[in-house]
Write a protein that holds these residues in place. Sequence first.
Motif, short mmCIF file in Angstrom:
data_model
loop_
_atom_site.label_atom_id
_atom_site.label_comp_id
_atom_site.label_asym_id
_atom_site.label_seq_id
_atom_site.Cartn_x
_atom_site.Cartn_y
_atom_site.Cartn_z
N PHE A 127 46.80 -62.65 -39.89
CA PHE A 127 46.50 -61.81 -41.01
C PHE A 127 45.61 -62.57 -41.85
CE2 PHE A 127 50.73 -60.69 -39.67
CZ PHE A 127 50.65 -59.32 -39.54
N LEU A 128 44.21 -61.87 -42.32
CA LEU A 128 43.26 -62.61 -43.05
C LEU A 128 43.66 -62.64 -44.48
CD1 LEU A 128 40.16 -61.01 -41.31
CD2 LEU A 128 41.08 -63.25 -41.11
N HIS A 129 45.02 -61.82 -44.80
CA HIS A 129 45.35 -61.86 -46.46
C HIS A 129 46.92 -61.62 -46.01
CE1 HIS A 129 45.94 -60.67 -50.75
NE2 HIS A 129 44.83 -61.51 -50.83
N ILE A 130 47.48 -61.91 -47.23
CA ILE A 130 49.17 -61.87 -47.12
C ILE A 130 49.34 -60.28 -47.25
CG2 ILE A 130 49.31 -62.02 -49.66
CD1 ILE A 130 51.64 -63.19 -47.16
N ILE A 162 60.37 -69.87 -42.71
CA ILE A 162 60.93 -68.88 -41.83
C ILE A 162 61.32 -67.52 -42.93
CG2 ILE A 162 63.16 -68.30 -40.68
CD1 ILE A 162 63.09 -71.15 -39.83
N ILE A 163 61.00 -66.36 -42.36
CA ILE A 163 61.19 -65.08 -43.26
C ILE A 163 62.16 -64.24 -42.65
CG2 ILE A 163 59.86 -63.21 -44.11
CD1 ILE A 163 58.71 -65.96 -45.03
N ASP A 168 62.39 -63.27 -49.13
CA ASP A 168 61.52 -64.69 -48.66
C ASP A 168 60.27 -64.80 -48.41
OD1 ASP A 168 64.15 -66.03 -47.82
OD2 ASP A 168 63.89 -65.01 -45.72
N LEU A 169 59.57 -63.23 -48.81
CA LEU A 169 58.07 -63.25 -49.01
C LEU A 169 57.36 -63.56 -50.25
CD1 LEU A 169 58.04 -59.66 -47.11
CD2 LEU A 169 57.10 -61.92 -46.05
N GLN A 170 58.52 -63.69 -51.26
CA GLN A 170 57.78 -63.68 -52.52
C GLN A 170 57.35 -65.12 -52.71
OE1 GLN A 170 61.63 -62.86 -55.06
NE2 GLN A 170 61.24 -60.88 -54.53
N GLY A 171 56.31 -65.29 -53.54
CA GLY A 171 55.71 -66.60 -53.74
C GLY A 171 54.82 -67.14 -52.64
N LEU A 172 54.86 -66.39 -51.55
CA LEU A 172 53.94 -66.98 -50.35
C LEU A 172 52.31 -67.07 -50.83
CD1 LEU A 172 55.11 -65.37 -47.03
CD2 LEU A 172 55.76 -67.48 -47.96
#
Length: 384
Positions: A127-130, A162-163, A168-172
């Motif tokens: 993925f080029l962007h989140i 590890i998601i 868990d996606l928050q703040g990546l």
Amino acid sequence: MNYFSSNFKLGILGGGQLGKMLLYTTRKFDIHTSVLDPSDEAPSRLACDHFVQGDLMDFDTVFNFGKHTDLLTIEIENVNVDALDALEKEGVKVYPESKTLRTIQNKAIQKQFYINNNLPTAPFSRFLHISELNTAISEGNLSFPFVWKSAQFGYDGNGVKIIRTEKDLQGLPKGECIAEELVPFKNELAVIVARNLSGEIKTYPVVEMEFHPEANQVEYVICPARIPDAIAKKAELIALKTAKAFNHIGLLAVELFLTEDDDIIINEVAPRPHNSGHQTIESSYTSQFEQHIRAILNLPLGNTNNKTNGVMVNLVGSEGYKGNVVYSNIKEILKMPGVTPHIYGKKQTRPFRKMGHVTIINKDLVEARKIAEAVKSTVKVISS
Ligand code: ADP
């Protein structure tokens, strides 16, 4: 080419602990060295002949540094690769080559390289962007759990998470990344391969890496790995195939997972000396650092066999301490059999910063592992 007590100049990009340990060998062989590092307190500073303070990611800095050397190597992957490419065109030898570093610097490109070369690795998406990763989840093209990895600039596990849930996606970080299948592995293994320009190639014994559960950092390295011979052979063959696919020159540390089904798959590689090979200074006939120097200079490779078994413990900054470093109880561990501490010379400690390591050699690996645990609970990296 005469390298020994000559005008030959070896340049090293990066002056951290790996550079410092490479310099044990250049001192032994009396090879002239120049080191470039952003910190004026770099661990390598004292042991090199010429030190330049500067930004490893800046084109002009790396190019101008490299122009004054005959051969350039690295102890860190995050350097300006365009400058290395330009230096190669000017006739400076660069090992590992710029094209290898370009492939390895980006985890998505590195993973694609394994797939193109029929080398086993966990399935992944790029993925080029989140936001693209989030879209893949909402459209049902990516499901939990998976391992998020930053495509660039991750080190010591800080670009990996590890998601398992949405939370868990928050703040990546927002930048380019990969989502990799979560591998339920039995063991993390590593094989260091050395290869020179003449094509001579050797592997070190397979090691086992035990990780610190929170810091995601290697805590113990066990050499040789406590695995059946057939599995070790399989790991060595994959590592050899990987080094050949890169046409690699120098050391290539191949990090592997041993899966629940006894398959071996590649996690990632490092084109340089590696934390999983520090014990070779005491346990092997040829240390990984001497071997890297031999390989890049196209000298005959040394014997990679173990003289004895070894365990390595990383000395990292204790939690709760920050500032001027103090090593407590070093004298106590020096009383233990087969124990050698290496102190990198970093002035400031912070939690989990790699400050040194300790090697324990013993013909009995079970005993070595026990002493390693005693070392770990005795010596502490704190601040004054
Ligand atoms: P770094 O480049 O920061 O060293 P790695 O890609 O080696 O990051 O990942 C760090 C650690 O995260 C690994 O040593 C392993 O413990 C864990 N890890 C990485 N990828 C996976 C995966 N696909 N499945 C399970 N664990 C993983």
